[in-house]
Write a protein that holds these residues in place. Structure first.
Motif, PDB file in Angstrom:
ATOM      1  N   ASN A  27       0.528  -1.515   0.303  1.00  0.00           N
ATOM      2  CA  ASN A  27       0.002  -0.160   0.120  1.00  0.00           C
ATOM      3  C   ASN A  27       0.517   1.159   0.516  1.00  0.00           C
ATOM      4  OD1 ASN A  27      -1.906   2.149   0.732  1.00  0.00           O
ATOM      5  ND2 ASN A  27      -2.945   1.234   2.364  1.00  0.00           N
ATOM      6  N   THR A  29       0.447   4.235   0.206  1.00  0.00           N
ATOM      7  CA  THR A  29       0.144   5.604   1.003  1.00  0.00           C
ATOM      8  C   THR A  29      -0.138   4.841   2.480  1.00  0.00           C
ATOM      9  OG1 THR A  29      -2.431   4.930   0.351  1.00  0.00           O
ATOM     10  CG2 THR A  29      -1.298   7.259  -1.051  1.00  0.00           C
ATOM     11  N   LEU A  30       0.266   3.452   2.891  1.00  0.00           N
ATOM     12  CA  LEU A  30      -0.133   3.215   4.025  1.00  0.00           C
ATOM     13  C   LEU A  30       0.562   4.696   5.040  1.00  0.00           C
ATOM     14  CD1 LEU A  30      -1.142   0.844   5.969  1.00  0.00           C
ATOM     15  CD2 LEU A  30       1.931   0.008   5.640  1.00  0.00           C
ATOM     16  N   GLU A  31      -0.386   4.097   5.904  1.00  0.00           N
ATOM     17  CA  GLU A  31       0.337   5.441   7.192  1.00  0.00           C
ATOM     18  C   GLU A  31      -0.162   4.406   8.524  1.00  0.00           C
ATOM     19  OE1 GLU A  31      -2.611   8.544   7.740  1.00  0.00           O
ATOM     20  OE2 GLU A  31      -2.089   8.704   5.244  1.00  0.00           O
TER      21      GLU A  31
END
Ligand SMILES: *[C@@H]1O[C@H](CO)[C@@H](O)[C@H](O)[C@H]1NC(C)=O
Length: 418
Positions: A27, A29-31
């Motif tokens: 992912n 854009t993983l946070e």
């Protein structure tokens, strides 16, 4: 010995890492917040916990020589030159959370275990039990799991490397500094099973270390200064060409000496901002099964050099028993620093972890290396005296020929961390 429990513990870690990766979808854009061992339990000037820090329980532990540790979870070290929120790091840290349960289970089943860890090819280092990482004198963390002996030995096959460095007139100032740093970084990626030499060229060619003229030397720490000369490992052979560009006809040379088999891979490192000769330098690498990289700043060196390890990584093997490695004996630095009278000789048991994803299976993508540290005296317990008979004695020898322990020999030791 080969079937001893330390191997199965390590295999369990490798399989857990492979499964975790298999079921993890990348992912971009993983946070994700994780415990960074440099940032935990510290606050900013307003008294707020640092991002990626926070409260992390640490308790002095007898088994770890009273070092404060957290046996409930591992935490993460990232070298200062790697961005600790890079998507590759976040995804890797996230998926490798799955190792926590295995670390704990291994430790519960075998309380003689010390450190267990996963060194990722992206640069982060997951260590169990979790600790607070003390910064170096300069307030940074230069520790990079990817150039530790256990990582390199597990990740790559033995290799013969000749570093060829351009020292012509234009190679000066920052370019020369970058070139030197590149050489040192390449040397850092070599282990005891590797052979190396360095050649400098301008109008003429010379060996940087004259005593090693015309041969390859084993790349262990001492032998970089002197010692065993040999034929080399004759496995993977590579030339690392470090240049700032200016070069003339070279196609004939490769045609005569390296084609069609291309047994020697050529990796090229173009130093500096000048791109005029980029095509030539790229051509050399691409036509000799190597890899081209452009290094324009000092900060680029580490990551760019690491790329070649992917190309020379071990072939993926299906049965994990076959790619286990044992490092030579070394002194545990935690114990070394704090309890001089009971120096512990250790070995690291490590194995590579590959992606099992369908898309990448044929390429054998290396995810990293898992390892555990074992005290030699624990290994010797596997052969108790009473079982050996009157004149019997036990010794330990690794599959790559290091004597780890023998009653008549004190192993040569190095002081290293992990
Ligand atoms: C990726 O991560 C972000 C932030 O954590 C999340 O909002 C998003 O749903 C994730 N995407 C997928 C495909 O899981």
């Amino acid at each position: 010995l080969v079937k001893c429990r330390h191997i199965s513990q390590c295999i369990r870690l490798a399989e857990a890492a492979e499964d975790a990766d298999l079921y993890h979808e990348y992912n971009e854009t993983l946070e994700f917040e994780y415990y960074n061992s440099m940032l935990i339990n510290t606050v900013d000037e307003n008294g707020n916990p640092l991002p990626l820090g926070g409260e992390f329980l640490l308790e002095p532990n007898e088994h770890f020589n009273k070092l404060p540790v957290n046996t409930q979870q591992s935490n993460i070290q990232v070298p200062t030159n790697v961005y600790n929120r890079d998507p590759d790091i976040l995804n890797g840290v996230y998926m490798s959370e799955a190792l926590n349960d295995v670390f704990i289970e291994n430790f519960q089943k075998d309380p003689t275990l010390t450190w267990q860890y996963f060194g990722s090819s992206t640069g982060f280092f997951r260590l169990y039990p979790g600790i607070q990482w003390i910064p170096d004198e300069n307030g940074v963390s230069t520790f990079d799991c990817r150039n530790r002996n256990w990582y390199i030995q597990a990740a790559t096959s033995p290799k013969d490397v000749v570093i060829v460095v351009d020292v012509s007139g234009s190679m000066k100032g920052l370019r020369l500094t970058i070139a030197k740093h590149t050489i040192n970084t390449i040397l850092d990626t070599l282990g005891e099973n590797d052979f190396v030499n360095i050649i400098a060229y301008s109008d003429y060619v010379r060996y940087v270390e004259p005593c090693f003229k015309g041969t390859l030397v084993q790349a262990d720490l001492d032998n970089r200064e002197a010692a065993t000369l040999g034929q080399g490992s004759l496995c993977n052979q590579a030339i690392m060409l470090i240049t700032d560009g200016a070069m003339e006809d070279f196609q004939d040379v490769f045609e005569e000496f390296n084609w069609p088999e291309r047994r020697v891979r050529v990796f090229t490192y173009l130093i500096g901002r000048e791109m005029t000769f980029a095509e030539n330098v790229k051509w050399i690498a691409c036509n000799n099964k190597g890899y081209y990289t452009h290094i324009s700043t000092l900060a680029d060196v580490q990551e760019n050099v690491m790329e070649y390890l992917h190309v020379l990584s071990r072939p993926m093997v299906i049965n994990h028993d076959h790619d286990i490695i044992w490092t030579e004996a070394y002194m545990d630095s935690v114990l070394f620093n704090t309890q001089a009278q009971s120096l512990l000789l250790m070995t690291s048991v490590a194995m590579p972890v590959f992606s099992k994803k369908k898309e990448t299976l044929s390429h054998g993508i290396l995810l990293g290396v898992v390892g555990t540290d074992v005290a030699l005296k624990e290994l010797m317990r596997l052969a108790p005296r009473y079982k050996l008979g009157v004149h019997g004695y036990a010794f330990l020898i690794t599959n790559n020929g290091y004597i780890l322990s023998h009653p008549d020999l004190r192993p040569l030791v190095q002081t290293t961390i992990l």
